[in-house]
Motif scaffolding. Sequence first.
Motif, PDB file in Angstrom:
ATOM      1  N   ALA A   1     -16.925  34.447 -22.502  1.00  0.00           N
ATOM      2  CA  ALA A   1     -17.245  33.079 -22.908  1.00  0.00           C
ATOM      3  C   ALA A   1     -18.731  32.778 -22.755  1.00  0.00           C
ATOM      4  CB  ALA A   1     -16.419  32.087 -22.091  1.00  0.00           C
ATOM      5  N   ASP A   2     -19.383  33.441 -21.806  1.00  0.00           N
ATOM      6  CA  ASP A   2     -20.795  33.186 -21.519  1.00  0.00           C
ATOM      7  C   ASP A   2     -21.719  34.259 -22.079  1.00  0.00           C
ATOM      8  OD1 ASP A   2     -19.930  30.977 -20.152  1.00  0.00           O
ATOM      9  OD2 ASP A   2     -20.176  31.849 -18.158  1.00  0.00           O
ATOM     10  N   LEU A   3     -21.238  35.030 -23.041  1.00  0.00           N
ATOM     11  CA  LEU A   3     -22.038  36.137 -23.566  1.00  0.00           C
ATOM     12  C   LEU A   3     -23.413  35.686 -24.044  1.00  0.00           C
ATOM     13  CD1 LEU A   3     -19.747  38.497 -25.698  1.00  0.00           C
ATOM     14  CD2 LEU A   3     -21.406  39.184 -23.951  1.00  0.00           C
ATOM     15  N   ALA A   4     -23.451  34.623 -24.853  1.00  0.00           N
ATOM     16  CA  ALA A   4     -24.717  34.185 -25.443  1.00  0.00           C
ATOM     17  C   ALA A   4     -25.710  33.779 -24.365  1.00  0.00           C
ATOM     18  CB  ALA A   4     -24.482  33.031 -26.418  1.00  0.00           C
ATOM     19  N   GLY A   5     -25.253  32.953 -23.433  1.00  0.00           N
ATOM     20  CA  GLY A   5     -26.152  32.495 -22.377  1.00  0.00           C
ATOM     21  C   GLY A   5     -26.601  33.616 -21.470  1.00  0.00           C
ATOM     22  N   ASP A   6     -25.684  34.527 -21.130  1.00  0.00           N
ATOM     23  CA  ASP A   6     -26.054  35.651 -20.273  1.00  0.00           C
ATOM     24  C   ASP A   6     -27.079  36.551 -20.957  1.00  0.00           C
ATOM     25  OD1 ASP A   6     -24.505  34.919 -18.112  1.00  0.00           O
ATOM     26  OD2 ASP A   6     -22.795  36.160 -18.683  1.00  0.00           O
TER      27      ASP A   6
ATOM     28  N   TRP B   1      -4.430  37.682  -6.048  1.00  0.00           N
ATOM     29  CA  TRP B   1      -5.706  37.042  -6.384  1.00  0.00           C
ATOM     30  C   TRP B   1      -6.708  38.044  -6.946  1.00  0.00           C
ATOM     31  CZ3 TRP B   1      -6.075  32.267  -7.424  1.00  0.00           C
ATOM     32  CH2 TRP B   1      -5.186  31.356  -6.839  1.00  0.00           C
ATOM     33  N   ARG B   2      -6.583  39.300  -6.541  1.00  0.00           N
ATOM     34  CA  ARG B   2      -7.463  40.336  -7.123  1.00  0.00           C
ATOM     35  C   ARG B   2      -7.187  40.472  -8.622  1.00  0.00           C
ATOM     36  NH1 ARG B   2      -9.819  43.699  -9.564  1.00  0.00           N
ATOM     37  NH2 ARG B   2     -11.073  45.426  -8.786  1.00  0.00           N
ATOM     38  N   ARG B   3      -5.927  40.445  -9.018  1.00  0.00           N
ATOM     39  CA  ARG B   3      -5.591  40.504 -10.449  1.00  0.00           C
ATOM     40  C   ARG B   3      -6.088  39.249 -11.176  1.00  0.00           C
ATOM     41  NH1 ARG B   3      -0.854  42.338  -8.008  1.00  0.00           N
ATOM     42  NH2 ARG B   3       0.232  40.362  -8.374  1.00  0.00           N
ATOM     43  N   PHE B   4      -5.917  38.107 -10.530  1.00  0.00           N
ATOM     44  CA  PHE B   4      -6.361  36.852 -11.126  1.00  0.00           C
ATOM     45  C   PHE B   4      -7.871  36.861 -11.360  1.00  0.00           C
ATOM     46  CE2 PHE B   4      -7.755  32.454 -11.072  1.00  0.00           C
ATOM     47  CZ  PHE B   4      -6.790  31.799 -11.832  1.00  0.00           C
ATOM     48  N   VAL B   5      -8.618  37.341 -10.372  1.00  0.00           N
ATOM     49  CA  VAL B   5     -10.077  37.369 -10.471  1.00  0.00           C
ATOM     50  C   VAL B   5     -10.530  38.338 -11.552  1.00  0.00           C
ATOM     51  CG1 VAL B   5     -12.193  37.967  -9.241  1.00  0.00           C
ATOM     52  CG2 VAL B   5     -10.430  36.646  -8.096  1.00  0.00           C
ATOM     53  N   ASP B   6      -9.864  39.476 -11.661  1.00  0.00           N
ATOM     54  CA  ASP B   6     -10.205  40.434 -12.708  1.00  0.00           C
ATOM     55  C   ASP B   6     -10.140  39.761 -14.074  1.00  0.00           C
ATOM     56  OD1 ASP B   6      -9.385  42.503 -14.857  1.00  0.00           O
ATOM     57  OD2 ASP B   6     -10.057  43.793 -13.211  1.00  0.00           O
ATOM     58  N   ALA B   7      -9.053  39.032 -14.329  1.00  0.00           N
ATOM     59  CA  ALA B   7      -8.907  38.343 -15.612  1.00  0.00           C
ATOM     60  C   ALA B   7      -9.940  37.238 -15.777  1.00  0.00           C
ATOM     61  CB  ALA B   7      -7.496  37.767 -15.737  1.00  0.00           C
ATOM     62  N   ALA B   8     -10.103  36.426 -14.742  1.00  0.00           N
ATOM     63  CA  ALA B   8     -11.032  35.302 -14.828  1.00  0.00           C
ATOM     64  C   ALA B   8     -12.453  35.777 -15.092  1.00  0.00           C
ATOM     65  CB  ALA B   8     -10.972  34.484 -13.545  1.00  0.00           C
ATOM     66  N   GLN B   9     -12.848  36.879 -14.437  1.00  0.00           N
ATOM     67  CA  GLN B   9     -14.206  37.375 -14.621  1.00  0.00           C
ATOM     68  C   GLN B   9     -14.420  37.908 -16.032  1.00  0.00           C
ATOM     69  OE1 GLN B   9     -16.784  37.410 -11.732  1.00  0.00           O
ATOM     70  NE2 GLN B   9     -17.507  36.959 -13.784  1.00  0.00           N
ATOM     71  N   ARG B  10     -13.429  38.584 -16.573  1.00  0.00           N
ATOM     72  CA  ARG B  10     -13.549  39.096 -17.941  1.00  0.00           C
ATOM     73  C   ARG B  10     -13.666  37.942 -18.937  1.00  0.00           C
ATOM     74  NH1 ARG B  10     -12.182  44.662 -18.130  1.00  0.00           N
ATOM     75  NH2 ARG B  10     -11.064  45.353 -16.266  1.00  0.00           N
ATOM     76  N   VAL B  11     -12.822  36.931 -18.776  1.00  0.00           N
ATOM     77  CA  VAL B  11     -12.880  35.789 -19.689  1.00  0.00           C
ATOM     78  C   VAL B  11     -14.218  35.077 -19.554  1.00  0.00           C
ATOM     79  CG1 VAL B  11     -11.854  33.561 -20.263  1.00  0.00           C
ATOM     80  CG2 VAL B  11     -10.379  35.505 -19.724  1.00  0.00           C
TER      81      VAL B  11
ATOM     82  N   GLY C   1     -15.254  35.301 -32.401  1.00  0.00           N
ATOM     83  CA  GLY C   1     -15.763  36.604 -32.825  1.00  0.00           C
ATOM     84  C   GLY C   1     -17.253  36.735 -32.547  1.00  0.00           C
ATOM     85  N   VAL C   2     -18.017  37.120 -33.550  1.00  0.00           N
ATOM     86  CA  VAL C   2     -19.456  37.332 -33.378  1.00  0.00           C
ATOM     87  C   VAL C   2     -20.176  36.033 -33.035  1.00  0.00           C
ATOM     88  CG1 VAL C   2     -21.565  38.115 -34.552  1.00  0.00           C
ATOM     89  CG2 VAL C   2     -19.433  39.374 -34.847  1.00  0.00           C
ATOM     90  N   ARG C   3     -19.601  34.891 -33.384  1.00  0.00           N
ATOM     91  CA  ARG C   3     -20.241  33.615 -33.035  1.00  0.00           C
ATOM     92  C   ARG C   3     -20.391  33.443 -31.530  1.00  0.00           C
ATOM     93  NH1 ARG C   3     -16.921  29.775 -34.144  1.00  0.00           N
ATOM     94  NH2 ARG C   3     -15.252  30.982 -35.138  1.00  0.00           N
ATOM     95  N   ALA C   4     -19.593  34.173 -30.751  1.00  0.00           N
ATOM     96  CA  ALA C   4     -19.723  34.108 -29.298  1.00  0.00           C
ATOM     97  C   ALA C   4     -21.051  34.663 -28.815  1.00  0.00           C
ATOM     98  CB  ALA C   4     -18.577  34.862 -28.634  1.00  0.00           C
ATOM     99  N   LEU C   5     -21.732  35.435 -29.683  1.00  0.00           N
ATOM    100  CA  LEU C   5     -23.052  35.957 -29.344  1.00  0.00           C
ATOM    101  C   LEU C   5     -24.156  34.941 -29.613  1.00  0.00           C
ATOM    102  CD1 LEU C   5     -22.672  39.533 -30.871  1.00  0.00           C
ATOM    103  CD2 LEU C   5     -22.547  38.910 -28.451  1.00  0.00           C
ATOM    104  N   ARG C   6     -23.831  33.881 -30.321  1.00  0.00           N
ATOM    105  CA  ARG C   6     -24.833  32.873 -30.668  1.00  0.00           C
ATOM    106  C   ARG C   6     -24.750  31.637 -29.800  1.00  0.00           C
ATOM    107  NH1 ARG C   6     -22.445  33.816 -36.066  1.00  0.00           N
ATOM    108  NH2 ARG C   6     -23.492  35.652 -36.952  1.00  0.00           N
ATOM    109  N   LYS C   7     -23.551  31.355 -29.288  1.00  0.00           N
ATOM    110  CA  LYS C   7     -23.345  30.153 -28.481  1.00  0.00           C
ATOM    111  C   LYS C   7     -22.197  30.385 -27.524  1.00  0.00           C
ATOM    112  CE  LYS C   7     -22.325  25.202 -28.910  1.00  0.00           C
ATOM    113  NZ  LYS C   7     -21.968  24.095 -29.854  1.00  0.00           N
ATOM    114  N   ASP C   8     -22.389  29.967 -26.258  1.00  0.00           N
ATOM    115  CA  ASP C   8     -21.316  30.103 -25.280  1.00  0.00           C
ATOM    116  C   ASP C   8     -20.071  29.374 -25.759  1.00  0.00           C
ATOM    117  OD1 ASP C   8     -22.909  31.603 -23.652  1.00  0.00           O
ATOM    118  OD2 ASP C   8     -23.316  30.025 -22.191  1.00  0.00           O
ATOM    119  N   VAL C   9     -18.925  29.915 -25.383  1.00  0.00           N
ATOM    120  CA  VAL C   9     -17.651  29.392 -25.871  1.00  0.00           C
ATOM    121  C   VAL C   9     -16.961  28.585 -24.775  1.00  0.00           C
ATOM    122  CG1 VAL C   9     -15.387  29.975 -26.815  1.00  0.00           C
ATOM    123  CG2 VAL C   9     -17.396  31.356 -27.428  1.00  0.00           C
ATOM    124  N   GLY C  10     -16.759  27.303 -25.016  1.00  0.00           N
ATOM    125  CA  GLY C  10     -15.976  26.472 -24.111  1.00  0.00           C
ATOM    126  C   GLY C  10     -14.578  26.315 -24.650  1.00  0.00           C
TER     127      GLY C  10
END
Length: 304
Positions: A185-190, A171-181, A273-282
């Motif tokens: 995905a939430d770059l713009a909102g964050d 689960w530690r490996r799973f969480v590492d991946a999930a947190q990175r993704v 790509g860079v569009r992830a900086l303008r809008k969160d990616v679902g």
Amino acid sequence: MPSWRTTLTAAGIGEPRLRDDYTYVARRVLRREPAPYLTLRLLAAPPLVPWLTAGVAFMNLVDDVAETGTPQERSAGLAALAGQTAAALETGDSPDPLLRAYAHAVTTRGLPVHWVSRFLEGAATAEAGFAGFETEEDFQSYVDAYAWPGVLVFTGLQYQGGPDGEQAAGWRRFVDAAQRVDFLADLAGDLADGRLCIPRARLAEHSVTRADLEQARDTPAVRALLAAETRRARTALDATDGILGLVEPGLRPVIATMTELMGHQLAAVERAGVRALRKDVGYGLAAPVRTLIRARASRPRTSR
């Protein structure tokens, strides 16, 4: 899909007050996070569903308190919640039906309480006081303190007696991946909320500034940074191979679905790509629907 009453009975939850508590919890999760709730109801073995629903509700409660209000309000709220949770776990009772249900789930399933206390401690430090990461080591510390125990207060309830060392490491490996993704995905909102979740050292490696990201500048350096981050996330996701072998059979369809959808979301980030900086990616509607239908159709009869 069996009725909720039948599901409670399958889990051995018969006392009227407890059944009401778990029903309250289920309605709360359905309102806040309908997708995870419906995934559990559709795909998980009924005897596991009430425990895991209570775990999701508790995880959400802690997240909400850690992310709401001023730093002082967050600190006070988490301290109060830690006290209420400790009392519920010790006595089996609480004025809050969510904490009553969660304490019952922890006790009945034998989840080691240290995962709960570790999550609450991480919420009060790593999350409530989040100021970004300087290095990859800071990210790993965040996962250890908050994200990993946060997932185990939920998924750990699948195991009678709690996860063993190998399961917890999976689960530690799973969480590492999930947190990175999730961070990608939430770059713009964050960024809009003042949170930078890419380590600052990696911005410096690519000669990218925080302003470059906040203003979504489409430059070779920004594109290279985002490509490198998605490669790291892809490597982490690949490292979760084998997680299903560590999951209880009745939960495997759920985790397989979660992993597949994580892959869909990362692919969407890679395409953006860079569009992830303008809008969160679902990942849109079609991919989750197709995945759920396929998972439901192929679910083993032993998990029904």
